[in-house]
Design a protein around this motif. Structure first.
Motif, PDB file in Angstrom:
ATOM      1  N   VAL A  50      14.066   1.704   1.768  1.00 44.63           N
ATOM      2  CA  VAL A  50      15.085   0.734   1.385  1.00 44.63           C
ATOM      3  C   VAL A  50      14.915   0.426  -0.102  1.00 44.63           C
ATOM      4  N   PRO A  51      16.021   0.102  -0.777  1.00 46.67           N
ATOM      5  CA  PRO A  51      15.878  -0.324  -2.175  1.00 46.67           C
ATOM      6  C   PRO A  51      15.095  -1.635  -2.247  1.00 46.67           C
ATOM      7  N   SER A  52      14.365  -1.825  -3.315  1.00 44.43           N
ATOM      8  CA  SER A  52      13.616  -3.072  -3.493  1.00 44.43           C
ATOM      9  C   SER A  52      13.522  -3.385  -4.975  1.00 44.43           C
ATOM     10  N   ASP A  53      13.782  -4.648  -5.319  1.00 44.66           N
ATOM     11  CA  ASP A  53      13.645  -5.054  -6.717  1.00 44.66           C
ATOM     12  C   ASP A  53      12.315  -5.760  -6.967  1.00 44.66           C
ATOM     13  N   THR A  54      11.417  -5.783  -5.953  1.00 37.80           N
ATOM     14  CA  THR A  54      10.114  -6.435  -6.125  1.00 37.80           C
ATOM     15  C   THR A  54       8.948  -5.503  -5.821  1.00 37.80           C
ATOM     16  N   ILE A  55       9.147  -4.460  -4.988  1.00 38.83           N
ATOM     17  CA  ILE A  55       8.072  -3.548  -4.599  1.00 38.83           C
ATOM     18  C   ILE A  55       8.310  -2.196  -5.262  1.00 38.83           C
ATOM     19  N   ALA A  78       0.029   1.045  20.282  1.00 44.46           N
ATOM     20  CA  ALA A  78       1.470   0.883  20.054  1.00 44.46           C
ATOM     21  C   ALA A  78       1.894   1.575  18.760  1.00 44.46           C
ATOM     22  N   THR A  79       3.187   1.822  18.642  1.00 44.04           N
ATOM     23  CA  THR A  79       3.745   2.501  17.470  1.00 44.04           C
ATOM     24  C   THR A  79       4.237   1.475  16.449  1.00 44.04           C
ATOM     25  N   ILE A  80       3.846   1.657  15.198  1.00 43.06           N
ATOM     26  CA  ILE A  80       4.253   0.777  14.101  1.00 43.06           C
ATOM     27  C   ILE A  80       5.141   1.569  13.148  1.00 43.06           C
ATOM     28  N   ASN A  81       6.333   1.075  12.897  1.00 42.49           N
ATOM     29  CA  ASN A  81       7.249   1.709  11.945  1.00 42.49           C
ATOM     30  C   ASN A  81       7.055   1.124  10.558  1.00 42.49           C
ATOM     31  N   LEU A  82       7.158   1.982   9.546  1.00 44.17           N
ATOM     32  CA  LEU A  82       6.971   1.566   8.157  1.00 44.17           C
ATOM     33  C   LEU A  82       8.299   1.593   7.413  1.00 44.17           C
ATOM     34  N   VAL A  83       8.506   0.584   6.578  1.00 43.88           N
ATOM     35  CA  VAL A  83       9.652   0.558   5.669  1.00 43.88           C
ATOM     36  C   VAL A  83       9.089   0.629   4.259  1.00 43.88           C
ATOM     37  N   VAL A  84       9.447   1.702   3.533  1.00 40.43           N
ATOM     38  CA  VAL A  84       8.867   1.993   2.222  1.00 40.43           C
ATOM     39  C   VAL A  84       9.921   1.768   1.146  1.00 40.43           C
ATOM     40  N   SER A  85       9.475   1.302  -0.024  1.00 41.56           N
ATOM     41  CA  SER A  85      10.397   1.035  -1.123  1.00 41.56           C
ATOM     42  C   SER A  85      10.927   2.328  -1.724  1.00 41.56           C
ATOM     43  N   ALA A  86      12.231   2.381  -1.912  1.00 45.23           N
ATOM     44  CA  ALA A  86      12.858   3.493  -2.630  1.00 45.23           C
ATOM     45  C   ALA A  86      12.998   3.155  -4.106  1.00 45.23           C
ATOM     46  N   GLY A  87      12.361   2.078  -4.535  1.00 49.65           N
ATOM     47  CA  GLY A  87      12.508   1.620  -5.905  1.00 49.65           C
ATOM     48  C   GLY A  87      13.759   0.784  -6.053  1.00 49.65           C
ATOM     49  N   LEU A  88      13.978   0.277  -7.261  1.00 49.79           N
ATOM     50  CA  LEU A  88      15.162  -0.528  -7.528  1.00 49.79           C
ATOM     51  C   LEU A  88      16.302   0.394  -7.908  1.00 49.79           C
ATOM     52  N   LEU A 116       5.809   2.341  -2.104  1.00 49.35           N
ATOM     53  CA  LEU A 116       4.870   1.393  -1.520  1.00 49.35           C
ATOM     54  C   LEU A 116       5.532   0.711  -0.322  1.00 49.35           C
ATOM     55  N   VAL A 117       4.702   0.255   0.639  1.00 52.32           N
ATOM     56  CA  VAL A 117       5.221  -0.323   1.880  1.00 52.32           C
ATOM     57  C   VAL A 117       5.834  -1.693   1.598  1.00 52.32           C
ATOM     58  N   VAL A 118       7.082  -1.872   2.043  1.00 51.62           N
ATOM     59  CA  VAL A 118       7.772  -3.159   1.916  1.00 51.62           C
ATOM     60  C   VAL A 118       7.443  -4.047   3.112  1.00 51.62           C
ATOM     61  N   ARG A 119       7.503  -3.508   4.331  1.00 50.56           N
ATOM     62  CA  ARG A 119       7.224  -4.277   5.548  1.00 50.56           C
ATOM     63  C   ARG A 119       6.956  -3.311   6.693  1.00 50.56           C
ATOM     64  N   LEU A 137       0.845  -1.183   0.000  1.00 50.96           N
ATOM     65  CA  LEU A 137       0.000   0.000   0.000  1.00 50.96           C
ATOM     66  C   LEU A 137       0.883   1.237   0.000  1.00 50.96           C
ATOM     67  N   SER A 138       0.329   2.359  -0.435  1.00 53.82           N
ATOM     68  CA  SER A 138       1.075   3.608  -0.336  1.00 53.82           C
ATOM     69  C   SER A 138       1.220   3.975   1.131  1.00 53.82           C
ATOM     70  N   ALA A 139       2.198   4.822   1.437  1.00 47.95           N
ATOM     71  CA  ALA A 139       2.425   5.207   2.826  1.00 47.95           C
ATOM     72  C   ALA A 139       1.188   5.879   3.408  1.00 47.95           C
ATOM     73  N   GLY A 140       0.489   6.687   2.625  1.00 43.23           N
ATOM     74  CA  GLY A 140      -0.717   7.366   3.103  1.00 43.23           C
ATOM     75  C   GLY A 140      -1.826   6.387   3.444  1.00 43.23           C
ATOM     76  N   ASP A 141      -2.098   5.431   2.516  1.00 42.33           N
ATOM     77  CA  ASP A 141      -3.143   4.436   2.785  1.00 42.33           C
ATOM     78  C   ASP A 141      -2.768   3.558   3.978  1.00 42.33           C
ATOM     79  N   ALA A 142      -1.467   3.238   4.117  1.00 43.68           N
ATOM     80  CA  ALA A 142      -1.020   2.411   5.240  1.00 43.68           C
ATOM     81  C   ALA A 142      -1.267   3.123   6.563  1.00 43.68           C
ATOM     82  N   LYS A 143      -1.024   4.437   6.611  1.00 40.05           N
ATOM     83  CA  LYS A 143      -1.248   5.185   7.848  1.00 40.05           C
ATOM     84  C   LYS A 143      -2.720   5.170   8.246  1.00 40.05           C
ATOM     85  N   VAL A 144      -3.610   5.289   7.260  1.00 35.31           N
ATOM     86  CA  VAL A 144      -5.050   5.265   7.554  1.00 35.31           C
ATOM     87  C   VAL A 144      -5.456   3.907   8.119  1.00 35.31           C
TER      88      VAL A 144
END
Length: 650
Positions: free
Chosen positions: A478-483, A503-513, A487-490, A456-463
């Motif tokens: 982080v770089p990603s060759d699949t996402i 609780a607080t949830i941290n997001l890791v978003v794809s920086a692209g490949l 978009l959220v990687v994990r 999901l996009s970071a905005g949709d993930a926050k909602v």
């Protein structure tokens, strides 16, 4: 001694996740380390099996199975198992870190404990063992070393399943006896068979040791102690410490009966007996009182059977005989009937008013009944069971004559799960005997699963995270060759993991490949790596002063954003047109160095590869490609001058 200097694991990153910080303890089967889980940013305890066990595939297979079973056991008095894994030849458990000390440490520093305090330590141990027995798990090595006392007062049992895993390994073929001999049940000694009643036996021995400060059997060799477990009965604690109350003697005797069939069926049954013994001890009773003179001498008016006593001054009537407290028989003569002639009255005969007589009889009977009614002590106080285990609290209330109803559990931030949160009527209230009490257990802090927001996009993930009652913390890329980019990687904690509400949830978003930097790699290594990542590779060769086969340029450039499967052009050196030479081959002033073989460390963990190259006499330069923990490239290879620099990619 500083373990950082002597233990090769200290400072290492196990499995790309656990950074080992220091060694806490070392035992016969494993060493325990303090480590940081870099993925969840929490401190854990790592139990690392000794190499002799880790090299046994049968042990590793059983160990993994036992770890899964223990990880599913959720109980506040059991040390939680988070993870199990292997890293090369290292087999480990990731567990809850409990700062504090062991029960063995308490015994060493304090010696024998008062009866009430010993029971208050044993009750949570039995609760933990009881939960395990209900789940089909047997500990097999119950002893003070495996009971942890946290700094905040919690009692935790550790090492479930480890003895069973060792029992199934090849280690036992040399005649090794699994368990600790001082706490072994007779059936474990004679046949190696252990079930829930074997844990009960060990718990009984441990209670004996807490009360007396010593184990029941002592001998010059382990086999002599084992022989006594099989052929002798554990002595009563009061034979060592005369002030021990009979309730404790009875509990130890039942738990350590040589016949398993006569012991409590499991730790839950022993827990009920321990709670009852604790209840019957006078409040404030420590067990430190002297033995009364004449006790057990058969003095009239006392009973030699524990729990049965006759009160001095009580007489037992049978027929026409009555026994007094001294045992003498008093013969009561039958009263003789005599006839008294009626007196003659010269006055007018008095006639009773039967209405007045009847009314008086009713009044006297009413007063007598009222006195009897209130003399029966119909009322009692509601016991304070708050904070106790719900099962033990229910048993204690029922033993006191109350009816018990279990209410719906409620979430609570402070009271541990399965502990009594509320009693209705409230503790201390006056109620009729046999009244109904409602016990409400804590469900622990309210938890919710981390929602699935991957891709999901970071905005949709926050909602979506906010809708689940959670908050968004750090957002990293982080770089990603699949996402795809943005978009959220994990998430951290991971999707599906239950966390406290809010609780607080941290997001890791794809920086692209991003295009990896393969410059200075050998051509074959660079081509293999890029093709595995899905790139189409084209190679051009040109003359250059660098060693032949070295990548000297790439297009797209390193760090450029690319799409999966994009074409990549590599420019590779074929050496100078006149031939490539070492510097000392053209300069007589330079001494010819010693050449040594460069170890091939590809596919090894980065830190292990670095140590191996440095041990061979080389300098090491590391370069990150995709952020893994394994070496994917190395240059140069073959024979190189000692002291030269080797570059590794990971």
């Amino acid at each position: 001694m500083d373990t950082t200097l002597t233990d090769p694991l200290v400072g290492q990153l196990l499995d790309g996740r656990y950074r080992v910080e220091s060694r806490i303890a070392r035992g016969g089967m494993a060493s325990v380390y303090l480590a940081l889980d870099v993925r969840l940013d929490r401190t854990v305890a790592l139990k690392v099996m000794h190499r002799s066990l880790a090299e046994d595939p049968q042990f590793v297979k059983r160990f993994i199975g036992e770890a899964k079973s223990v990880a599913s056991l959720s109980h506040p008095n059991v040390v939680q198992v988070f993870d199990q894994g292997t890293d090369g030849s290292t087999v480990y458990l990731s567990m809850e870190y409990v700062p504090g000390k062991t029960l063995r440490d308490v015994l060493r520093s304090r010696g024998p404990l008062p009866a009430r305090e010993a029971l208050e330590l044993m009750i949570p141990v039995l609760a933990a063992l009881g939960a395990a027995h209900q789940a089909g798990l047997v500990h097999r090595d119950v002893k003070p070393e495996n009971v942890l006392l946290a700094d905040d007062g919690r009692v935790k049992v550790v090492d479930f399943g480890l003895a069973r895993a060792v029992e199934a390994s090849n280690q036992t073929k040399t005649g090794m006896m699994i368990g600790t001999i001082g706490y072994m049940s007779p059936e474990q000694v004679t046949s190696g068979v252990a079930d829930a009643r074997s844990d009960v036996y060990a718990a009984g021995v441990m209670l004996f040791e807490l009360i007396t400060g010593r184990q029941p059997y002592e001998g010059e060799t382990p086999m002599s102690i084992a022989y006594r477990h099989v052929h002798d009965s554990v002595p009563a604690p009061s034979s060592i410490v005369s002030s021990v109350p009979p309730q404790i003697d009875a509990l130890v005797a039942a738990a350590t009966d040589r016949d398993p069939a006569r012991r409590p069926a499991d730790a839950t049954a022993m827990l009920v007996a321990a709670v009852e013994a604790h209840r019957t001890l006078p409040r404030g009773h420590t067990g430190q009182h002297s033995t009364p003179l004449g006790a057990g001498s058969g003095t009239a008016g006392t009973s030699s059977t524990p729990g049965i006593s006759s009160t001095p001054g009580t007489a037992y009537a049978t027929g026409a005989h009555t026994s007094d407290v001294a045992g003498h028989t008093m013969i009561q003569p039958k009263p003789e009937l005599t006839t008294v002639p009626p007196a003659r009255s010269t006055s007018r005969r008095w006639r009773p008013n039967w209405f007045i007589v009847g009314l008086a009889v009713v009044m006297v009977a009413g007063i007598a009944f009222t006195g009897w009614w209130f003399s029966q002590a119909r009322y009692t106080q509601v016991p304070d069971l708050l904070g106790q285990n719900i099962t033990a609290a229910r048993q204690q209330a029922e033993n006191a004559g109350f009816k018990v109803k279990i209410g719906e559990p409620r979430f609570d931030e402070e009271v541990q799960k399965d502990r009594v949160l509320e009693i209705s009527p409230a503790p201390g209230a006056e109620v009729e005997k046999g009244a109904e009490l409602t016990l409400v257990a804590s469900a622990g802090p309210e938890t919710v699963p981390v929602p699935n927001v991957e891709k999901l996009s970071a905005g949709d993930a926050k909602v979506k995270i906010a809708e689940a009652g959670l908050e968004v913390g750090r957002v990293s890329k982080v770089p990603s060759d699949t996402i795809a980019r943005d978009l959220v990687v994990r998430t951290n904690p991971s999707v599906g993991e239950r966390v406290r509400k809010g609780a607080t949830i941290n997001l890791v978003v794809s920086a692209g490949l991003l295009m990896p930097d393969v410059s200075q790699m050998m051509k074959d290594q660079a081509v293999q790596f890029l093709q595995e990542k899905g790139f189409t590779v084209q190679v051009d060769e040109t003359g250059d002063s660098t060693p032949p086969g070295t990548v000297i340029a790439q297009d797209p450039a390193a760090g450029a954003e690319v799409t999966a499967g994009a074409p990549v052009r590599l420019t590779v050196s074929k050496g100078p047109d006149t031939g490539w030479h070492w510097p000392w081959e053209t300069d007589d002033s330079l001494a010819t160095p010693d050449f040594v073989n460069v170890p091939d460390v590809r596919l090894k963990a980065v830190q292990e590869a670095k140590r191996e190259l440095e041990a061979a006499g080389f300098k090491v330069k590391t370069r990150k490609l995709m952020g893994g923990q394994r070496v994917v490239g190395e240059n140069p290879l073959g024979q190189q001058p000692m002291g030269s620099t080797i570059t590794i990619w990971y």
